[in-house]
Design a protein around this motif. Sequence first.
Motif: not given
Length: 677
Positions: A485, A404, A483, A499, A480, A471, A475, A501, A380
């Motif tokens: 962080t 995130g 995500l 991270a 995703a 991000l 994404y 993910f 990640a």
Amino acid sequence: MVPRHVLRGRSTCTWTRKHFSSSSRHLSYSDTISNLKIGKHTRVIFQGFTGRQATANAKESIAWGTNIVGGVTPGKNGEHLGLPVLPTVREAMKKLKPDATGIYVAAHQAPAAIEEAIEAEVPLVVAVAEHIPIHDIMRIHSILKTQSKSRFVGANAPGIISAIGKCRIGFQPLPCFMPGRIGIIAKSGTLSYEAVASTTRSGLGQSLCIGMGGDVLAGTNFVDALKVFEHDDDTEGIILIGEIGGEAEPEAAEWIREYRNRSSNPKPISALIGGVHAAAGRVMGHAGAFTLPGESDALTKIKHLEDVGVTVVNHPSKLGDAMKVLLGNSGRASSGAATSGSGVSQRRGLHTLRRVRPRVASYSFQIEQRRNLHIAEDQALGLLRERGINASVYSGKGRKHMLGVAVDRANLSPCIVASPAADTNQPHLDMKKFSFDYRKGLDSIRIAAIAQHLQLTESSKDSLPKLINGLIDLYMKKEAFLLETMFVERLGELKVVGANFGFDDAAFRSTKRQEDIHALRRIEDEDPQEVEAEKDGIVYIKLAGDGNIGTLVNGAGLAMNTVDALADAGGKAANFLDTGGKATSETVKKSFQVILQDPRVKVIFVNIFGGLTLGDMIANGVLLAFKELEMRLPVVVRIRGTNEEEGQKIIGESGLPLHAFDDFQEAATKAIELANK
């Protein structure tokens, strides 16, 4: 402004506001709730009409009484089952004037089919397919919000059915249903079938049953259905079936509170919530059965419902008797009585309501189950560095913040999640969501609000847009679902130091998109039995602890509930195992093989409700396992639903060390007794 990203392989259906003339009258998607009230009047079409599954389903539904007026198959004109076949939904709307469409196509074709139905303004759009990619569904919800003509049910749902009006749009097992007065809304198909059978056995029957479905983002939720049931003269009592994942249950509880305050004689409500003993951080079979940052666990959902007067039970077979008591107490017992004569036999039921559950420990968010791909932290951080974002392992210096991109299930859209102070024990303390439209992206005003919530120093605020945009770009482009962080402020910049993910497995499984991301999977780090089960389409999760009862169940919701109900009875499940709603004799045998590799297991508990899965077929699968696997462990089998008597007879006459029951409590008691010998 973050630009909208267009993903490869997506539907080419184009959208403009001109299709939705009602927008000038300030109507919205919520104005389509009344479209859920189906019945004898409902004119139904099928998309994918000439396909094998649609054909079989249509024959059953027509014989039952559903008014199917034709269907759509791209490029075809003609007849099928004596009904018209047209090449487009728009043409079908013009010539057949349907009130609803059932979409019977594969997951990779479903998004385009759903969009075509919405564009043609079909009043009710029902999608039953599982494994529709999350980003496709988010895009569809972005479209739904711009119109007020079409109501969406699904995806990953059994559909919607009126027992009174003999109208089925979905794949519900018809022998379980009986016209009556209980409205049911459920995330789980198998749990809803058990609830239907329970209300049938109790002589109450059903009015309207809505499958909300177990998807991450449902087109119709609990509150939508409750609004229908409130004003439905055919419905006198309501059953709500939920599970872990999302905030639909607490939202329903708040609506129920308001409903009870404004109504002089509110309709009684009973409920069941699955996943009290779900494995921490795992996806429990259903695509949406996992907890995102800030969402309630099952026990919290139960408390919300009990606090507003909802009677919560711990097994669906108790719902019929619970509703009977509630209707009697409400003074509604004498009206609208259902008649007998269903296809489900009157058998022993469970007569006690939910016992007090033990409190389970909370946990930090982590996704591991293969319904989604969770990559290692070093991978990640590498993805972030590829996008020019400063990212490395935490050195121990600096206050951690959480930032995130996730799915906002309440607003049916992506969102930024942010917390000003994140630590190991409470990573989502004071977390706040900032939703944005899937197709438009995040505007600069929202970025300023996020900076303020994160309590950044003035010198670091200028670095925030780069991190957020990076991000969101990752994404959207790599599909995703989360995500997450952890970052620190360092010399006027933001440095990512942790991270977590997660990526949508359906995007790869259904459409073969994102192959590069899914190549990052490290199978060697996973449980070998779980990987083995996955190859046969079985969702198997080995539960931590000293569980000694192996569970084998068809359906994710029922599998979750089996673990919960066993715990309430004093037992300990060793695993969660969902053979899938369409279990076969072969998948039952494969399931036994996986369970038998766990040395903790002392007895195997087979809990099957026959909907699409036939009871006699499951029984034959159990016998096949005994024959080919040289079974040494005792097996307790509970079979209810379709062909239950045939299945029980096969088990009873097998001459093998099998224990057959139709009552869950009796079966659970026997399994616990054998496990503790």
